[in-house]
Enzyme design. Structure first.
Site, PDB file in Angstrom:
ATOM      1  N   PRO A   1       0.847  -1.204   0.000  1.00 18.31           N
ATOM      2  CG  PRO A   1      -0.532  -1.452   1.861  1.00 18.31           C
ATOM      3  CD  PRO A   1       0.702  -2.004   1.220  1.00 18.31           C
TER       4      PRO A   1
ATOM      5  CG  HIS B   1      23.653  -1.494 -20.246  1.00 19.90           C
ATOM      6  ND1 HIS B   1      23.521  -2.753 -19.728  1.00 19.90           N
ATOM      7  CD2 HIS B   1      23.057  -1.523 -21.460  1.00 19.90           C
ATOM      8  CE1 HIS B   1      22.899  -3.527 -20.596  1.00 19.90           C
ATOM      9  NE2 HIS B   1      22.618  -2.808 -21.666  1.00 19.90           N
ATOM     10  CD  GLU B   2      25.426   0.047 -15.800  1.00 22.19           C
ATOM     11  OE1 GLU B   2      26.038   0.587 -16.737  1.00 22.19           O
ATOM     12  OE2 GLU B   2      25.274  -1.180 -15.720  1.00 22.19           O
TER      13      GLU B   2
ATOM     14  CD  GLU C   1      23.834  -6.580 -15.648  1.00 26.87           C
ATOM     15  OE1 GLU C   1      24.896  -6.589 -16.231  1.00 26.87           O
ATOM     16  OE2 GLU C   1      23.277  -5.534 -15.270  1.00 26.87           O
TER      17      GLU C   1
ATOM     18  CD  GLU D   1      21.455  -2.623 -17.316  1.00 30.20           C
ATOM     19  OE1 GLU D   1      21.730  -3.798 -17.094  1.00 30.20           O
ATOM     20  OE2 GLU D   1      22.169  -1.690 -16.933  1.00 30.20           O
TER      21      GLU D   1
ATOM     22  CG  HIS E   1      31.150  -1.937 -23.880  1.00 26.02           C
ATOM     23  ND1 HIS E   1      31.870  -2.531 -22.882  1.00 26.02           N
ATOM     24  CD2 HIS E   1      29.993  -1.520 -23.314  1.00 26.02           C
ATOM     25  CE1 HIS E   1      31.166  -2.492 -21.749  1.00 26.02           C
ATOM     26  NE2 HIS E   1      30.022  -1.879 -21.986  1.00 26.02           N
ATOM     27  CG  HIS E   2      32.617   4.343 -25.349  1.00 26.81           C
ATOM     28  ND1 HIS E   2      32.357   5.541 -25.992  1.00 26.81           N
ATOM     29  CD2 HIS E   2      33.568   3.709 -26.103  1.00 26.81           C
ATOM     30  CE1 HIS E   2      33.126   5.634 -27.075  1.00 26.81           C
ATOM     31  NE2 HIS E   2      33.855   4.530 -27.176  1.00 26.81           N
ATOM     32  CD  GLU E   3      30.983   0.124 -17.454  1.00 23.27           C
ATOM     33  OE1 GLU E   3      30.080  -0.675 -17.740  1.00 23.27           O
ATOM     34  OE2 GLU E   3      30.779   1.160 -16.780  1.00 23.27           O
TER      35      GLU E   3
END
Ligand code: NOJ
Length: 663
Positions: free
Chosen positions: A183, A449-450, A474, A468, A379-381
């Protein structure tokens, strides 16, 4: 429709219903069922919302506090107001629909403080058939060039005895949590939006926001028995620092008769602008991609250099061959660049985005991919170190453009940006937007992502294909329940496309045991929408598996989507029509309970004979002990037919329906 109206929509004026008296005014949705009332009570602005005569939102306060200024929202008077109707149909670049109907009645209420300093602002309301949205607009005014917002007091006075599905805000894993259903009165801390509520009025309501630019993201908290906005602060505690003129994001209430109808709303996209005609987006193309990915997550390969480094030349070429062999047009290269050694998530300071790791012959791999007609997804992390990223970003994006790479997955793992700011703060919002715009200049499409949550800005920036921003696969190996993906269509998915990384076939993997049946992995390609869609498993599990054909066939963008059945956290079934063929695809998933549904095929063209390629759980399938058992069969069907479909516990089904004469 002519080219101009296809690009910019058709606008027709209609006469909206409205009533005005002194210090109040009201407005109705085009179908007359939703009613918005705006009033000044003792000089303070309030709004309330009804549907079919039933109260959805009781009178709710609107206001602000700015640093160094008296509170804003008292002693106001209506200077004038203006209303208009809007009715257009606009074409999407990609989406759940090829065309979207945008129909609302709008009222702009211009307000002025009667006392010093005599500030001005406008409240703009839009009343749609599926909900209400409003925003605050601060025009340029005397002696105020900029404002520092320290509070936004937007109330949403929905009965707190209603139940809601929520994830907590301000947590280290950002939006990546399992939803709780409680609730509203038991909320003890701020929660993210979309906040989906089954209201005591009977309606389903989802509170969200649209067009989030240059401002902190809105969370919702319970304060003095009412839901109120809670804007994610900057490191100094302020909510936003802006120059005038300025308009806040839209505050959105999607209102639907039942849970399934909630998923049909396109309000969030409609509240965003079409692309600026100066920006050409004709190059934006949906795609499916495999990846050097699952092997990393189960520890078979590594992002970092060493014996098991995944993105080395040889292994990458093998994955390119697999893409070619399996008919998947692109490959994600995680771990292509240096910086992954040690605790990379610690601060991400070692990431270099402008050179490959020493065992990856990048030009060779790129030429090979080109010769095989396979695109690469870079990919750029960043690990949330946006300072390091922004220092290299322009060179890094030019580098990709130089190699003719048009797809990029970015990542911001880590609990804070630069160890200091929330991903969801104004600082984060501005950073993510900068990346979208720099990518657009270089014809690069994004999978973030993130991310910051979706607020429909992909209507304006269609190179922002997917985010994401929820717990995806994952987290398998203990962090996912079968219920989770039956909550998302009614919550997270209201914010736009989601990269949940579907397509796992090694479901009994001992490192990460997957809570899904095989048929359910196929179903995700229909129940979850993503125009840049991952085929996340390792290639050897796809070879010679008859279930894989469905993944090859399923499109990533649609002519139309018809949600059919569902309840939040129990099950969801949706049919979608391919944009480029007469084929339909139907996906369904259930929670931990097996169930059989009756699927009416009345969305098909009448009289046409079709063949349904059905992939469903076998009678003895179970996500825990027998996930791989699948029944694949074909059946002739027509729109007047219905099918009884069994879904095992943690299971689902996927159907491709093609006209009997076509293949
Ligand atoms: C988390 C992302 O969600 C995942 O897809 C990625 O593989 C890792 N970070 C590494 O960037």
């Amino acid at each position: 429709m002519g080219l101009f109206s296809r690009l910019f929509g058709r606008h027709t004026k209609e006469k909206p219903h409205k009533k005005t008296s002194g210090q109040s005014c009201e407005h109705q949705s085009p179908d007359g069922r939703i009613r918005l009332v705006f009033t000044l009570q003792n000089g303070q602005p309030h709004y309330s919302v009804e549907k079919d005569g039933k109260e959805i939102v009781r009178p709710s306060r609107l206001g602000f506090e700015f640093r160094g200024q008296p509170p804003f929202g008292d002693n106001l008077e209506i200077v004038r107001h203006h209303s208009r109707g809007h009715d257009e149909t606009w074409p999407t670049f990609w989406g759940e629909e090829s065309e979207i109907h945008n129909n609302y009645n709008e009222i702009a209420v211009y307000l002025e403080e009667k006392t010093e300093p005599g500030r001005l602002f406008t409240l703009r309301f839009r009343v749609f058939n599926d909900g209400v949205a409003f925003r605050y607009e601060f025009p340029a005014q005397n002696n105020i060039d900029n404002i520092i917002a320290v509070r936004e007091d937007t109330e949403f006075a929905i009965d707190v005895n209603s139940t809601a599905w929520w994830i907590p805000a301000y947590q280290p894993d950002r939006y990546e949590y399992l939803y709780q259903n409680t609730p509203l009165f038991s909320l003890t801390a701020p929660v993210h939006t979309p906040l989906t509520i089954h209201s005591t009025s009977g309606s389903f309501v989802s509170i969200h926001e649209a067009a989030l630019y240059n401002y902190g993201s809105m969370n919702i908290k319970l304060e003095n028995g009412k839901l109120v906005s809670d804007i994610t602060p900057l490191a100094d505690g302020s909510k936003a620092q802006v120059n005038l003129p300025f308009e806040t994001p839209w505050r959105v209430l999607i209102i639907a008769h039942n849970a399934v109808d909630l998923t049909k709303s396109r309000m969030v996209l409609n509240l965003n602008d079409p692309p600026n005609p100066k920006n050409d987006f004709s190059w934006v193309k949906p795609i499916k991609f495999m990846g050097i990915w699952w092997a990393l997550h189960i520890g078979e390969m590594t992002w970092a250099s060493g014996d098991r480094h995944g993105a080395n030349t040889e292994n990458t070429m093998e994955y390119i061959d697999a893409c070619k062999r399996l008919g998947i047009p692109a490959l994600l290269l995680e771990g292509w660049n240096p910086g992954w050694e040690g605790d990379w998530m610690g601060d991400g300071a070692n990431f270099d985005f402008t050179s490959p790791q020493s065992d990856l012959d990048f030009p060779r791999v790129i030429n090979y991919a080109r010769s095989q007609n396979v695109q690469l997804v870079a990919h750029h992390e960043t690990a949330g170190n946006i300072e390091n990223y922004e220092q290299q970003m322009i060179t890094a994006l030019d580098y990709l453009q130089g190699f003719d790479i048009h797809y990029l997955k970015t990542g911001y793992a880590g609990s804070m940006l630069g160890k200091r700011d929330y991903h969801h703060s104004q600082l984060g919002v501005k950073h993510y937007q900068k990346v979208v715009e720099e990518c657009a200049k270089r014809q690069i499409m994004l999978d973030v992502h993130e991310p910051i949550k979706g607020t429909g800005i992909e209507r304006t920036w269609p190179n922002l294909m997917v985010r994401e921003g929820a717990r995806g696969q994952e987290y398998e190996g203990g962090g996912i329940t079968p219920e989770h993906f039956t909550v998302l269509p009614f919550t997270r998915m209201l914010a736009g496309s989601f990269d949940m990384t579907p397509g796992l076939f090694d479901l009994t993997n001992s490192v990460k045991r997957v809570t899904s049946t095989l048929a359910r992995q196929l179903a995700f390609y229909v129940t979850i929408f993503s125009p840049m869609e991952m085929v996340s498993g390792r290639p050897r599990y796809y070879d010679n598996n008859p279930a894989f054909k469905f993944i090859q066939d399923v499109p990533t963008t649609w002519e139309k989507s018809v949600p059919l059945l569902g309840e939040v956290g129990d099950y969801f079934v949706i049919a979608r029509k391919d944009l480029n063929s007469p084929n339909w695809f139907v996906g369904g998933i259930t929670d931990e309970n097996a169930r059989t549904i009756n699927l009416y095929l009345d969305f098909l063209e009448p009289e046409v004979e079709y063949i349904a390629e059905i992939h469903k759980d076998a009678p003895d399938t179970h996500f825990r002990d027998n996930p791989l058992a699948i029944d694949i069969n074909e059946q002739h069907v027509r729109s007047s037919d219905s099918l009884n479909i069994f879904m095992a516990a943690g299971g689902g089904f996927a159907i491709r329906i093609r006209p009997a004469l076509a293949h």
